[in-house]
Structures are given as structure tokens and as C-alpha cells.
Design a protein around this motif. Structure first.
Motif, PDB file in Angstrom:
ATOM      1  N   MET A  77       5.386 -22.347  21.323  1.00  0.00           N
ATOM      2  CA  MET A  77       3.676 -22.101  20.716  1.00  0.00           C
ATOM      3  C   MET A  77       3.228 -21.410  22.291  1.00  0.00           C
ATOM      4  N   PRO A  78       2.150 -20.475  21.780  1.00  0.00           N
ATOM      5  CA  PRO A  78       1.494 -19.946  22.939  1.00  0.00           C
ATOM      6  C   PRO A  78       0.730 -21.073  23.842  1.00  0.00           C
ATOM      7  N   LYS A  79       0.431 -20.487  25.220  1.00  0.00           N
ATOM      8  CA  LYS A  79      -0.193 -21.330  26.186  1.00  0.00           C
ATOM      9  C   LYS A  79      -1.557 -22.085  25.395  1.00  0.00           C
ATOM     10  N   ASN A  80      -2.099 -21.351  24.601  1.00  0.00           N
ATOM     11  CA  ASN A  80      -3.366 -21.826  24.230  1.00  0.00           C
ATOM     12  C   ASN A  80      -3.232 -22.477  22.997  1.00  0.00           C
ATOM     13  N   LEU A  81      -1.891 -22.939  22.752  1.00  0.00           N
ATOM     14  CA  LEU A  81      -1.616 -23.659  21.307  1.00  0.00           C
ATOM     15  C   LEU A  81      -1.873 -22.854  20.212  1.00  0.00           C
ATOM     16  N   LEU A  82      -1.705 -23.494  19.089  1.00  0.00           N
ATOM     17  CA  LEU A  82      -2.010 -23.031  17.565  1.00  0.00           C
ATOM     18  C   LEU A  82      -3.300 -23.672  17.243  1.00  0.00           C
ATOM     19  N   PRO A  83      -3.886 -23.418  16.239  1.00  0.00           N
ATOM     20  CA  PRO A  83      -5.197 -24.003  15.725  1.00  0.00           C
ATOM     21  C   PRO A  83      -4.704 -25.542  15.580  1.00  0.00           C
ATOM     22  N   LEU A  84      -5.798 -26.371  15.970  1.00  0.00           N
ATOM     23  CA  LEU A  84      -5.776 -27.686  16.028  1.00  0.00           C
ATOM     24  C   LEU A  84      -6.321 -28.494  14.676  1.00  0.00           C
ATOM     25  N   GLN A  85      -5.735 -29.654  14.357  1.00  0.00           N
ATOM     26  CA  GLN A  85      -6.300 -30.351  13.107  1.00  0.00           C
ATOM     27  C   GLN A  85      -6.317 -31.754  13.690  1.00  0.00           C
ATOM     28  N   SER A  86      -7.533 -32.477  13.242  1.00  0.00           N
ATOM     29  CA  SER A  86      -7.121 -33.849  13.690  1.00  0.00           C
ATOM     30  C   SER A  86      -8.221 -34.731  12.841  1.00  0.00           C
TER      31      SER A  86
ATOM     32  N   TYR B 162       0.560 -38.846  25.155  1.00  0.00           N
ATOM     33  CA  TYR B 162       1.818 -38.448  24.916  1.00  0.00           C
ATOM     34  C   TYR B 162       1.812 -37.054  24.030  1.00  0.00           C
ATOM     35  N   LEU B 163       0.724 -37.077  23.188  1.00  0.00           N
ATOM     36  CA  LEU B 163       0.670 -35.568  22.248  1.00  0.00           C
ATOM     37  C   LEU B 163       0.446 -34.680  23.097  1.00  0.00           C
ATOM     38  N   LEU B 164      -0.371 -34.496  23.928  1.00  0.00           N
ATOM     39  CA  LEU B 164      -0.791 -33.503  24.976  1.00  0.00           C
ATOM     40  C   LEU B 164       0.543 -32.915  25.703  1.00  0.00           C
ATOM     41  N   ASP B 165       1.370 -33.882  26.156  1.00  0.00           N
ATOM     42  CA  ASP B 165       2.694 -33.714  26.714  1.00  0.00           C
ATOM     43  C   ASP B 165       3.471 -33.074  26.128  1.00  0.00           C
ATOM     44  N   PHE B 166       3.618 -33.564  24.659  1.00  0.00           N
ATOM     45  CA  PHE B 166       4.299 -32.915  23.787  1.00  0.00           C
ATOM     46  C   PHE B 166       4.160 -31.563  23.551  1.00  0.00           C
ATOM     47  N   TYR B 167       2.822 -31.144  23.352  1.00  0.00           N
ATOM     48  CA  TYR B 167       2.402 -29.869  23.126  1.00  0.00           C
ATOM     49  C   TYR B 167       2.730 -28.866  24.363  1.00  0.00           C
ATOM     50  N   ALA B 168       2.803 -29.515  25.614  1.00  0.00           N
ATOM     51  CA  ALA B 168       2.842 -28.627  26.966  1.00  0.00           C
ATOM     52  C   ALA B 168       4.436 -28.426  26.825  1.00  0.00           C
ATOM     53  N   ASN B 169       5.223 -29.308  26.380  1.00  0.00           N
ATOM     54  CA  ASN B 169       6.796 -29.055  26.313  1.00  0.00           C
ATOM     55  C   ASN B 169       7.089 -27.970  25.242  1.00  0.00           C
TER      56      ASN B 169
ATOM     57  N   HIS C 203      -6.725 -25.786   2.532  1.00  0.00           N
ATOM     58  CA  HIS C 203      -5.951 -25.004   1.607  1.00  0.00           C
ATOM     59  C   HIS C 203      -4.362 -24.822   2.167  1.00  0.00           C
ATOM     60  N   PRO C 204      -3.277 -25.381   1.470  1.00  0.00           N
ATOM     61  CA  PRO C 204      -1.979 -25.215   2.058  1.00  0.00           C
ATOM     62  C   PRO C 204      -1.722 -23.769   2.761  1.00  0.00           C
ATOM     63  N   GLU C 205      -2.267 -22.774   1.914  1.00  0.00           N
ATOM     64  CA  GLU C 205      -1.753 -21.308   2.247  1.00  0.00           C
ATOM     65  C   GLU C 205      -2.187 -20.962   3.595  1.00  0.00           C
ATOM     66  N   VAL C 206      -3.480 -21.381   3.872  1.00  0.00           N
ATOM     67  CA  VAL C 206      -3.987 -20.765   5.185  1.00  0.00           C
ATOM     68  C   VAL C 206      -3.398 -21.757   6.290  1.00  0.00           C
ATOM     69  N   ILE C 207      -3.242 -23.041   6.031  1.00  0.00           N
ATOM     70  CA  ILE C 207      -2.652 -24.236   7.054  1.00  0.00           C
ATOM     71  C   ILE C 207      -1.292 -23.430   7.460  1.00  0.00           C
ATOM     72  N   ARG C 208      -0.587 -23.019   6.389  1.00  0.00           N
ATOM     73  CA  ARG C 208       0.829 -22.378   6.860  1.00  0.00           C
ATOM     74  C   ARG C 208       0.737 -21.196   7.456  1.00  0.00           C
ATOM     75  N   ARG C 209      -0.067 -20.419   7.045  1.00  0.00           N
ATOM     76  CA  ARG C 209      -0.105 -19.039   7.665  1.00  0.00           C
ATOM     77  C   ARG C 209      -0.463 -19.242   9.144  1.00  0.00           C
ATOM     78  N   LEU C 210      -1.551 -20.174   9.539  1.00  0.00           N
ATOM     79  CA  LEU C 210      -2.087 -20.266  10.744  1.00  0.00           C
ATOM     80  C   LEU C 210      -1.275 -21.053  11.673  1.00  0.00           C
ATOM     81  N   GLY C 211      -0.378 -21.680  11.223  1.00  0.00           N
ATOM     82  CA  GLY C 211       0.477 -22.438  12.045  1.00  0.00           C
ATOM     83  C   GLY C 211      -0.410 -23.688  12.677  1.00  0.00           C
ATOM     84  N   VAL C 212      -1.029 -24.430  11.808  1.00  0.00           N
ATOM     85  CA  VAL C 212      -1.740 -25.546  12.233  1.00  0.00           C
ATOM     86  C   VAL C 212      -1.224 -26.635  12.944  1.00  0.00           C
ATOM     87  N   LEU C 213      -1.539 -27.251  13.835  1.00  0.00           N
ATOM     88  CA  LEU C 213      -1.010 -28.493  14.678  1.00  0.00           C
ATOM     89  C   LEU C 213      -1.688 -29.650  14.033  1.00  0.00           C
ATOM     90  N   SER C 214      -1.112 -30.570  13.100  1.00  0.00           N
ATOM     91  CA  SER C 214      -2.040 -31.551  12.414  1.00  0.00           C
ATOM     92  C   SER C 214      -1.654 -32.867  13.102  1.00  0.00           C
TER      93      SER C 214
END
Length: 504
Positions: free
Chosen positions: A258-267, A244-251, A347-358
Motif C-alpha cells: 500500500m502507499p504511505k497514505n494508505l488506500l481509500p478507507l471504509q468503515s 491492531y488495525l493501524l499497525d496492520f496497515y503500517a505493516n 457499488h462493487p465496481e468502484v470499490i474494487r477499482r479504488l482498492g478500498v480498505l473495509s
């Protein structure tokens, strides 16, 4: 180990763990290195626990207060908790013995956002720091420390402690040197500059930790492995959630968000995140990046496959097999992995700047999207908030994942009202169970309730949740976020009284 202790002054302070533990008095506050079972001191805590146990048997009071980066392992949290050797602990834990002692009131526990913990220590809110006890892969000629498999809060603890104890661990690969990135520009306001990270792989600091060699009172030689448990095999529910999550990212990619290679991932750590990483490995996605807390097995596989170009974190969280693999291939992996202090990795500053997917786990979510990630039935601490708040509040897209039920169906992960709230509805964008995905962005509370019940709740609980919601809507004078406070916790009350959330 002469080649691992290149500083002559510190080589002269080598002693046994028992001798080092004898230097620590009752009531000491100790900043232990370590993060998610990686890079923690392994011999000193065991020796200290033995000393505390002997003191208790002699009728003496003896506890210490323990600071860490996050969870450690049985050789640290476990052994000290077993002998009632901790008076207080922060900021995150996962040891079953320690958890029991926290919940029965034996040990006081402060649950802190991981990105906040170092600053609170540096500003003195947790009291003085008597000792720092950290692990090193080697000590350089000038007395600097090359970290091992985590960085965590080590920099702050070394800076703030009056005395330092170093465990030099020959199990850890010497080829880890060069993987770490320790920035010394993190100042207190109003002198704090912007953190100069614009890409996950940016290196902005040193590859080692600096300290005053005069503060070092003991050096211990060890060869003990990190103690992470093997990951469970990926089950069907985890695969469904990952799908479900990967289908959501594809959408999101299809709609140009989002770009095709997504944005930086966090898990977070666990079975579901590894299922997501396994899904990415089998996908046609390439040039992925990660800005996260921990490097997991699946990320190593993605690096090996050439799909993940860079992963930034503060520690490893690897199974024993993959920890061995990292040691064998550290020279190769350090080209793709950056380990930072957790006040930078989270750090919130970097997370927001990079557009992290949590993407983080949860204990429960209520029908309006408030998430509880720490307390069972509102009072029993599980592990702690960890870094989930750091990433959730600041992510480009924040997702929470969980099987829809637990305890063989006795517990519903979707409840009328969360018994404890760590992440409010304002921060939670996506909720996923094996039943489906609820995209909550742009929805008003009543729309969110319908979508969460229909998409995420288990069929065994869907009717109960709908009945509660409709009764609340009918009885509440305020229709914005309808609740029936007389019955908001009937699910939890039923579980405590009858062992199940199914209402008779």
C-alpha cells in the motif's frame, strides 16, 4: 421559506403534514428518504402514524410498506412501528421498536445489500411505488431538489413513485448545495456503462435530484434536526482494536503493498470505527482518502486537521454536536465531501477499482472465518447487513472487528460455527478483537482456526474453542474443515438455556 421553494408551482402545494398524510391510503408503498439518521422526512411519518393509530382505534386495518435508504430515526421508523403501521420494511434498520416488531413477526422485513436495493425497486421486484417522501434543503426554480444530509435511494424513489411528497427543511444548511453528486448514467444491463470514478473525489453527475413537478402532491415546511445519537466515549477495547488495525496497515505499507497514505478507507458506524479515525488523527499519516457509506465525527476531525483530503459517502452519521458543526461549516466541508446515491457509494465496481480498505463490525465469527453480522443466535435480527457485504466482497483488504465478548462475558464473539453466515470465509481477510489480530490471507481452514482461536478469542473461551476444534479434528473423517455437528452450536445452546456460552 419562499427562498427555499423557488418553483412557483410547487410553492402552491405547501400544506400541513396532516393534510399530506391524508393523501396516503392504507396499503400504500412509500419510498422514504433517509440514511443512518440523516436526511429523512420528519413531519410526514408522525402525521401518518397518528392517522394510522386513529384508524386502528376505529377498528380499521391500516398499514403501509416502507422503503428507505437505510436506518432512519424514531420520528420515522419508531413512530410507524409503535402504532403497528408498517406491514413490510426494507432494506436496513436500527430502531429498537421496529426491531422488536420484526422479531415478533408483526412486521415483515427484507434485508438487502444496500447497493442492490435501488435496482430491485426499479426492476419491480418490490411492487409498485405509490409515494416517494424525501427531504430537501431547497427546491430550485425548475423544480429540482437539493438534497440535505443524505442521498441514499432518493433518486430511484423519485423516478419510480407515482406521487411525491417533499419536506423542505430550514434546519438543513443551504450551503449543502454543491456537496451532492447524482449520476444519471446508471442504466440496466446490457446498456450499463462503466461508472467513471477513478478517484474518491471524482464528480460525475448533478448537484441536485430531478423529478417531474407534476408528480408532487404536497410540500411540507419543516425545521427539525436530524436525530443521530451521541457516540459513546472511546473505551479501552476499541482503542486496542484500532491499534491492531493501524499497525496492520503500517505493516502493509512497509511491505510495499500500500502507499504511505494508505488506500481509500471504509468503515461501519460505531465506537470502534471512531477509535480508528481517532488513531489516524494522532498518527503521522497525511493525504488520506475515504470511499465509504457515511461521514462520521472522526472524518470531520481529519478534514479539519488537513489529514483527509476527500471523503465520498451517501450520508452523514454525525453526533448532534458535529451535525451542528457541519451546518455551520457546510460551505467549507463541501470542498472535501461528496454525497452520492447509495448504488454508487456502495457499488462493487468502484470499490474494487479504488482498492478500498473495509472495516466493519460483526456479531460473531467462527473458527474458520465465517462472519455473522445480522442475527443473534441465528434467528433474532439485530439491524441488517447494510453495506458490509458490498464492501467486504470487493475490498482490497476486508476486516471485521468486535470485542471478544459481550453481555459481561456471557457471549463469545468467536464460536465453533457461526449461527448465521453473512460473509463467508472466502471474503473475510482479517478478524480483530481487543485480544489481537488474525490475518487469514492465504491460510487453509485448519490454519485459520488455530490463528483465530489463539489471536482473537477471549482467554475465558480459548480452551473451550480449542477443545471443540481438536475433538472435531479427531472425530471427523474429512480433515479439510473439521466440524463435530453434534456439538457445533453448544455455545449458542448454552446461552439460550443458561444465559452464558461458558460450558459447565
Amino acid at each position: 421559506m419562499t427562498d427555499r421553494i423557488a418553483n412557483a408551482q410547487l410553492r402552491g402545494k405547501v400544506m400541513s403534514a396532516d393534510e399530506a398524510a391524508a393523501l396516503i391510503p392504507a396499503g400504500a408503498q412509500i419510498g422514504f428518504g433517509g440514511f443512518t439518521g440523516s436526511g429523512y422526512p420528519k413531519e410526514l411519518p408522525k402525521a401518518l402514524a397518528a392517522r394510522i393509530k386513529a384508524a386502528h382505534e376505529a377498528g380499521e386495518d391500516f398499514t403501509v410498506n416502507a422503503f428507505t435508504g437505510a436506518s432512519t430515526a424514531p420520528e420515522l421508523d419508531g413512530v410507524l412501528a409503535e402504532v403497528d403501521g408498517m406491514g413490510w420494511r426494507m432494506p436496513y434498520q436500527s430502531d429498537p421498536t421496529l426491531r422488536k416488531k420484526i422479531n415478533d413477526g408483526t412486521i415483515r422485513y427484507t434485508d438487502i445489500h444496500l447497493s442492490h436495493s435501488a435496482q430491485l425497486v426499479a426492476e419491480g421486484f418490490c411492487g409498485r411505488l405509490d409515494f416517494a417522501a424525501v427531504e430537501a434543503t431547497r427546491i430550485t426554480e425548475d423544480g429540482s431538489i437539493v438534497p440535505t444530509s443524505s442521498v441514499g435511494n432518493n433518486k430511484t424513489y423519485l423516478d419510480m413513485a407515482e406521487k411525491v411528497i417533499i419536506e423542505v427543511n430550514s434546519w438543513q444548511s443551504l450551503e449543502l448545495e454543491g456537496m451532492h453528486d447524482v449520476w444519471n448514467g446508471y442504466l440496466t444491463p446490457p446498456n450499463r456503462p462503466a461508472i467513471p470514478i477513478t478517484n474518491p473525489g471524482d464528480r460525475i453527475g448533478d448537484a441536485f435530484l430531478t423529478l417531474d413537478p407534476g408528480k408532487v402532491v404536497a410540500v411540507i415546511e419543516t425545521e427539525d434536526p436530524d436525530r443521530n445519537s451521541p457516540f459513546k466515549p472511546i473505551d479501552d477495547d476499541s482503542r486496542a482494536i484500532a491499534g491492531y488495525l493501524l499497525d496492520f496497515y503500517a505493516n502493509e505499507v512497509e511491505h510495499g503493498r500500500m502507499p504511505k497514505n494508505l488506500l481509500p478507507l471504509q468503515s461501519g458506524v460505531g465506537n470502534i470505527p471512531n477509535a480508528v479515525l481517532d488513531g489516524l488523527l494522532k498518527s503521522d499519516l497525511e493525504n488520506l482518502t475515504s470511499y465509504t457509506e457515511v461521514i462520521q465525527d472522526g472524518m470531520v476531525d481529519l478534514i479539519d486537521a488537513g489529514k483527509l483530503t476527500v471523503a465520498s459517502a451517501t450520508a452523514f452519521s454525525l453526533s448532534p454536536e458535529y451535525a451542528h458543526k457541519m451546518n455551520e461549516g457546510a460551505e467549507k466541508y463541501r470542498r472535501s465531501i461528496v454525497l452520492r446515491p447509495q448504488e454508487i457509494s456502495n457499488h462493487p465496481e468502484v470499490i474494487r477499482r479504488l482498492g478500498v480498505l473495509s472495516c466493519n463490525g460483526m456479531i460473531e465469527a467462527d473458527i474458520y472465518g465465517n462472519v455473522n453480522s445480522t442475527h443473534v443466535c441465528g434467528t433474532r435480527m439485530m439491524n441488517g447487513i447494510g453495506g458490509s457485504g458490498d464492501f467486504t466482497r470487493n475490498a482490497y483488504i476486508s476486516a471485521f472487528v468486535s470485542p471478544s465478548t459481550a453481555k459481561n462475558g456471557a457471549i463469545s464473539a468467536i464460536v465453533p460455527m457461526a449461527s448465521h453466515v453473512d460473509h463467508t470465509e472466502h471474503d473475510v481477510m482479517v478478524i480483530i478483537t481487543e485480544q489481537g489480530l488474525a490475518d487469514l490471507r492465504g491460510l487453509a481452514p485448519r490454519q485459520r482456526a488455530r490463528k483465530i482461536i489463539e489471536n482473537c478469542a477471549h482467554p475465558d473461551y480459548r480452551a473451550q474453542l480449542t477443545e471443540y476444534y481438536e475433538a472435531a479434528l479427531a472425530s471427523s473423517k474429512a480433515k479439510h474443515t473439521p466440524h463435530d455437528l453434534a456439538h457445533s452450536f453448544d455455545f449458542h445452546r448454552s446461552f439460550l438455556e443458561n444465559g452464558t456460552m461458558r460450558l459447565s
